[in-house]
Design a protein around this motif. Structure first.
Motif, PDB file in Angstrom:
ATOM      1  N   GLU A  20      -7.849 -11.993  -2.629  1.00 30.15           N
ATOM      2  CA  GLU A  20      -6.899 -11.019  -3.182  1.00 30.15           C
ATOM      3  C   GLU A  20      -5.484 -11.339  -2.733  1.00 30.15           C
ATOM      4  O   GLU A  20      -4.522 -11.216  -3.513  1.00 30.15           O
ATOM      5  N   LEU A  21      -5.322 -11.743  -1.482  1.00 29.07           N
ATOM      6  CA  LEU A  21      -4.004 -12.174  -1.010  1.00 29.07           C
ATOM      7  C   LEU A  21      -3.483 -13.343  -1.826  1.00 29.07           C
ATOM      8  O   LEU A  21      -2.309 -13.383  -2.216  1.00 29.07           O
ATOM      9  N   ARG A  22      -4.376 -14.306  -2.099  1.00 37.67           N
ATOM     10  CA  ARG A  22      -3.985 -15.483  -2.874  1.00 37.67           C
ATOM     11  C   ARG A  22      -3.623 -15.084  -4.310  1.00 37.67           C
ATOM     12  O   ARG A  22      -2.642 -15.574  -4.875  1.00 37.67           O
ATOM     13  N   ARG A  23      -4.417 -14.208  -4.906  1.00 34.94           N
ATOM     14  CA  ARG A  23      -4.167 -13.809  -6.294  1.00 34.94           C
ATOM     15  C   ARG A  23      -2.821 -13.103  -6.429  1.00 34.94           C
ATOM     16  O   ARG A  23      -2.011 -13.441  -7.304  1.00 34.94           O
ATOM     17  N   THR A  24      -2.570 -12.103  -5.564  1.00 34.60           N
ATOM     18  CA  THR A  24      -1.311 -11.365  -5.669  1.00 34.60           C
ATOM     19  C   THR A  24      -0.130 -12.234  -5.224  1.00 34.60           C
ATOM     20  O   THR A  24       0.984 -12.065  -5.727  1.00 34.60           O
ATOM     21  N   GLY A  25      -0.381 -13.187  -4.305  1.00 32.03           N
ATOM     22  CA  GLY A  25       0.690 -14.101  -3.906  1.00 32.03           C
ATOM     23  C   GLY A  25       1.118 -14.973  -5.073  1.00 32.03           C
ATOM     24  O   GLY A  25       2.317 -15.136  -5.342  1.00 32.03           O
ATOM     25  N   ARG A  26       0.168 -15.514  -5.783  1.00 34.17           N
ATOM     26  CA  ARG A  26       0.464 -16.359  -6.944  1.00 34.17           C
ATOM     27  C   ARG A  26       1.171 -15.552  -8.034  1.00 34.17           C
ATOM     28  O   ARG A  26       2.160 -16.010  -8.636  1.00 34.17           O
ATOM     29  N   LEU A  27       0.664 -14.324  -8.267  1.00 33.21           N
ATOM     30  CA  LEU A  27       1.269 -13.467  -9.281  1.00 33.21           C
ATOM     31  C   LEU A  27       2.701 -13.090  -8.898  1.00 33.21           C
ATOM     32  O   LEU A  27       3.584 -13.002  -9.771  1.00 33.21           O
ATOM     33  N   SER A  28       2.943 -12.890  -7.620  1.00 32.51           N
ATOM     34  CA  SER A  28       4.294 -12.556  -7.162  1.00 32.51           C
ATOM     35  C   SER A  28       5.261 -13.706  -7.415  1.00 32.51           C
ATOM     36  O   SER A  28       6.382 -13.485  -7.894  1.00 32.51           O
TER      37      SER A  28
END
Length: 376
Positions: free
Chosen positions: A43-51
């Motif tokens: 989830e950290l990776r997903r929201t980091g990429r989206l950010s």
């Protein structure tokens, strides 16, 4: 310049989302509050990429001109995960650091002036993203606290509404409030203008890391907390603050005794005199409660004593009452003499004279009790 703007867009196109995300991930997991991560790494990776994707799109457009969806998602999810705001802001600052590092790496030496000219838009775009994340986090935290307060208020209200809750119900309420069902509680009550002072104590205790619950009984504010709770706020400090306030103050042996103790604290707060400045405890206020109860029942406590003393002159009456009251406070003729600056025999004679006049001997405990209550 048109050519410069095209080159700026080329630089943005050259930013690799995978690289940005992985660089961010290596840093965020070292931030206090994320180590270990309170949410899944995926989830950290997903929201980091989206950010990063959202930030790049913002840079393409010259900045954000409205709400940024991912900022709300990040703010809400981190608040719900219990990540401290300071930790969240530290993590988000890595967005800017990583973005700037990769941007300056893909730029050539000839792009230096171009990159410098766009520094302002990079900063303002990231700042807007950070601001929206913080706003979403704060708003969600407020909602969470309101939800928790509502749940707590319901549990406390049900406890006060039910005079005889089952053991199972008490256990459920205690668990919901984060208390041990068998742990003692400090119970405080304030009424009238003294409610404001109690609210300050409650607020200060919360800021110091403690938890204090409140409940209204009509115009009376009841506050209670675990007698063993001391995180960031020593029990001695709390006890001193309470002792120095105009409140009723008792100790409940467990949450099962809370309702009864709160009613006692309320009654103690109600008998504090206008010129008194400290807490009224059971030890200091029991006689006043007894006197109020007897008077309310139509049983005058010292009518006969007052009538008998009226036969004395005003000076003798004052000296007799003073001697008896001082003696009742200590039970010692010697201590009373020292306090009154007179001889022991003088005190003994005044006590004897009082007994002869009134028929109530202050040196006999059973008779002295009536005086203690009547003069409370």
């Amino acid at each position: 310049m048109p050519g410069d703007e095209g080159r700026w867009l080329e630089l943005l196109d050259a930013l690799d989302l995978d690289e940005l995300t992985e660089r961010f991930m290596t840093r965020v997991v070292t931030v206090s509050g994320y180590d270990p991560a309170p949410i899944p790494i995926s989830e950290l990776r997903r929201t980091g990429r989206l950010s990063f994707s959202t930030l790049i799109e913002g840079l393409r457009a010259g900045g954000f001109d409205g709400p940024v969806a991912v900022s709300t998602e990040v703010g809400v999810s981190r608040a719900r995960a219990g990540i401290p705001l300071e930790a969240l802001m530290t993590a988000i600052r890595h967005d800017f650091n990583v973005l700037w590092e990769v941007l300056t790496r893909v730029a050539s030496q000839e792009d230096a002036e171009l990159v410098i000219r766009h520094t302002g838009i990079v900063l303002s775009t990231v700042d807007e993203y950070v601001s929206q994340v913080q706003q979403a986090y704060t708003a969600e935290l407020a909602r969470m606290r309101a939800e928790e307060d509502s749940v707590h208020a319901g549990l406390i209200a049900s406890l006060f509404d039910d005079p005889d809750p089952t053991g199972e119900r008490l256990s459920t309420i205690a668990t919901g409030l984060g208390l041990d069902v068998d742990s003692p509680l400090l119970v405080i009550a304030a009424t009238g203008d003294d409610v404001r002072a109690l609210r300050v104590i409650v607020s200060d205790h919360a800021r110091a890391g403690g938890t204090m619950f409140t409940h209204h009984l009509g115009e009376v504010l009841i506050a209670f907390t675990s007698a063993h709770e001391t995180p960031g706020h020593s029990s001695e400090t709390l006890a001193r603050r309470i002792a120095e306030a105009r409140v009723g103050y008792v100790r409940a042996e467990s949450i099962g005794a809370l309702r009864r103790s709160a009613l006692t604290a309320r009654d103690l707060a109600d008998v504090i005199a206008a010129d008194e400045t400290s807490a009224m405890t059971w030890r200091s206020g029991w006689a006043r409660l007894a006197a109020r109860s007897l008077n309310a029942a139509g049983n005058p406590i010292l009518a006969d004593v007052e009538s008998a003393l009226s036969a004395c002159g005003p000076v003798e009456r004052e000296r007799l009452i003073e001697a008896v009251q001082v003696y009742l406070a200590s039970g010692s003729i010697g201590a009373s003499a020292a306090q009154l600056f007179c001889h022991r025999n003088t005190v003994a004679n005044r006590l004897r004279r009082f007994a002869e006049l009134t028929g109530v001997d202050p040196m006999i405990p059973a008779e002295a009790a009536r005086l203690v209550v009547g003069w409370a």
